[in-house]
Design an enzyme around this catalytic site. Structure first.
Site, PDB file in Angstrom:
ATOM      1  N   LEU A  93      -8.852 -31.696  25.927  1.00 35.71           N
ATOM      2  CA  LEU A  93      -8.822 -30.259  25.658  1.00 35.71           C
ATOM      3  C   LEU A  93      -8.154 -29.898  24.337  1.00 35.71           C
ATOM      4  O   LEU A  93      -8.480 -28.866  23.745  1.00 35.71           O
ATOM      5  CB  LEU A  93      -8.090 -29.555  26.809  1.00 35.71           C
ATOM      6  CG  LEU A  93      -7.883 -28.047  26.673  1.00 35.71           C
ATOM      7  CD1 LEU A  93      -9.222 -27.319  26.738  1.00 35.71           C
ATOM      8  CD2 LEU A  93      -6.938 -27.521  27.754  1.00 35.71           C
ATOM      9  N   TYR A  94      -7.215 -30.719  23.877  1.00 40.10           N
ATOM     10  CA  TYR A  94      -6.400 -30.328  22.729  1.00 40.10           C
ATOM     11  C   TYR A  94      -7.279 -30.020  21.510  1.00 40.10           C
ATOM     12  O   TYR A  94      -8.069 -30.865  21.068  1.00 40.10           O
ATOM     13  CB  TYR A  94      -5.390 -31.422  22.389  1.00 40.10           C
ATOM     14  CG  TYR A  94      -4.315 -31.623  23.431  1.00 40.10           C
ATOM     15  CD1 TYR A  94      -4.116 -30.711  24.469  1.00 40.10           C
ATOM     16  CD2 TYR A  94      -3.485 -32.741  23.391  1.00 40.10           C
ATOM     17  CE1 TYR A  94      -3.139 -30.902  25.416  1.00 40.10           C
ATOM     18  CE2 TYR A  94      -2.488 -32.928  24.340  1.00 40.10           C
ATOM     19  CZ  TYR A  94      -2.328 -32.010  25.352  1.00 40.10           C
ATOM     20  OH  TYR A  94      -1.344 -32.204  26.297  1.00 40.10           O
ATOM     21  N   THR A  95      -7.090 -28.833  20.981  1.00 44.90           N
ATOM     22  CA  THR A  95      -7.877 -28.309  19.857  1.00 44.90           C
ATOM     23  C   THR A  95      -9.368 -28.585  20.033  1.00 44.90           C
ATOM     24  O   THR A  95     -10.058 -29.003  19.113  1.00 44.90           O
ATOM     25  CB  THR A  95      -7.362 -28.836  18.499  1.00 44.90           C
ATOM     26  OG1 THR A  95      -7.335 -30.266  18.495  1.00 44.90           O
ATOM     27  CG2 THR A  95      -5.973 -28.317  18.199  1.00 44.90           C
ATOM     28  N   ASN A  96      -9.815 -28.360  21.281  1.00 46.91           N
ATOM     29  CA  ASN A  96     -11.249 -28.475  21.607  1.00 46.91           C
ATOM     30  C   ASN A  96     -11.827 -29.849  21.281  1.00 46.91           C
ATOM     31  O   ASN A  96     -12.990 -29.971  20.881  1.00 46.91           O
ATOM     32  CB  ASN A  96     -12.052 -27.394  20.881  1.00 46.91           C
ATOM     33  CG  ASN A  96     -11.763 -26.007  21.407  1.00 46.91           C
ATOM     34  OD1 ASN A  96     -11.515 -25.824  22.591  1.00 46.91           O
ATOM     35  ND2 ASN A  96     -11.772 -25.018  20.520  1.00 46.91           N
ATOM     36  N   GLY A  97     -11.032 -30.893  21.450  1.00 45.80           N
ATOM     37  CA  GLY A  97     -11.486 -32.248  21.176  1.00 45.80           C
ATOM     38  C   GLY A  97     -11.195 -32.713  19.764  1.00 45.80           C
ATOM     39  O   GLY A  97     -11.345 -33.908  19.458  1.00 45.80           O
TER      40      GLY A  97
END
Length: 362
Positions: free
Chosen positions: A60-64
């Protein structure tokens, strides 16, 4: 202590640095709380060059983008990946409209791992975390799937994050009884401003020899030294907007105590807060995050900080949490009823006064 003063992560053979590097801020997809690709790589290089080897991210972090930044970095430095403990997480659904795009079911775990490995440009993860409890999936399905991945070699070790103690205990017991891969670490929110984890999960981890890997060890930056009671908070408006609220009055009591000790020791508030965590019982490996290289350097000062017993007592007292039932009652009853005024394992108890009269009566 240095970053290459490695510790064993829980009941395993995996050796990691005393601080993990969190990559949640790698990438600017979430706005002002993130770092550019260039800054992210500078932070990563500095951590690795100082002997650090434990890197934590999530799908999930920064949308991948966080995973992709890490993958691109290691792809340009062949041979370095195998000397790093690389961890990521599954649970978050990144496909709107697809009910099976996230969670902890067999199909969703396999799809999420496939995408994570693609972005990281690697064929295995050293640690794979359940990011949150999936109450719609039987825990045995999750644990069996993770065990299959370990047996296949695409995952080496597993851990849980943000999962209730009763679910975590059920999963660990099931794994041990069925010969499945057990949990070696729990990633939990834990700091001087967030100690309610001491109700259930901390005692469970200590009993099982499971490592604690605290996230947000500076409580959204509140323990970084930037916050002062009565300040305008302008410099922290982006962080407060991202997290939803600033420090409370009781938080500021802790913040000021940390700042006072930092002044005594000639170090930073961040270093004191992290040193307190490192001094907790059992294996505790905090995750340090940084948006700028100077943030990393400030956090790493904690490697050279050793708090005195008096300083630890002060911080323990001023940050004492209100624990959930039955943790508080357990402590009260142990202190007055269990040992009847004797000392056992170094713990001194008192005598419940009502017992004195009844003991003399019969």
């Amino acid at each position: 202590m240095t970053l290459d003063s490695y510790v064993t992560l829980g009941r395993s053979g995996l050796r990691v640095s005393p601080f993990a590097l969190g990559a949640m801020t790698f990438g600017e997809d979430f706005g002002a709380v993130g770092s550019s690709v260039e800054d992210s790589e500078r932070i990563l290089s500095a951590y690795l060059d100082r002997g650090g080897n434990f890197i934590d991210t999530a799908n999930l972090y920064t949308n991948g983008h966080s995973e992709k930044i890490l993958g691109d970095f290691f792809a340009r430095t062949p041979g370095r990946r195998q000397h790093v403990v690389l961890a990521s997480k599954f649970f978050a659904n990144m496909f709107p409209g697809d009910p099976n795009g996230g969670g902890a079911g067999r199909s969703s775990i396999l799809h999420q791992l496939h995408d994570t490995l693609r972005r990281l440009q690697t064929d295995y993860l050293d640690v794979y975390w359940l990011h949150n409890w999936d109450r719609n999936t039987p825990i045995e399905e999750t644990m069996r799937t993770l065990d299959d991945l370990v047996r296949a070699g695409t995952v080496r070790y597993i851990g849980f994050s943000n999962t209730p103690a009763w679910v975590t205990a059920q999963a660990q017991t099931m794994a041990m009884l069925r010969g499945w891969t057990p949990l070696i670490a729990l990633q939990v929110e834990y700091s001087l401003l967030a100690r309610t984890v001491e109700s259930e999960l901390v005692p469970f981890a200590q009993d099982q020899g499971i490592a604690l890997v605290p996230w947000s060890p500076l409580k959204n930056g509140f323990l970084s030294g930037k916050y002062r009671r009565g300040g305008d908070g302008a410099a922290n408006s982006a962080r407060v907007e991202f997290t939803g609220a600033g420090p409370t009055d009781s938080d500021y009591d802790v913040i000021e105590a940390v700042a006072g000790i930092a002044k005594e020791l000639g170090t930073t508030s961040a270093a004191v807060a992290l040193a307190w965590l490192r001094a907790r019982p059992a294996t505790v490996v905090p995750i340090i995050g940084a948006r700028r290289l100077e943030h990393l350097e400030s956090n790493l000062e904690a490697l050279g900080v050793e708090l005195t017993p008096e300083q630890l007592d002060l911080l323990d007292e001023i940050s004492t949490p209100v624990l959930s039932y039955p943790a508080t009652l357990n402590g009260q009853m142990r202190a007055t009823l269990q040992f009847a005024g004797t000392t056992v394992d170094g713990e001194r108890s008192t005598v419940f006064r009502a017992l004195l009269a009844s003991a003399a009566r019969y």
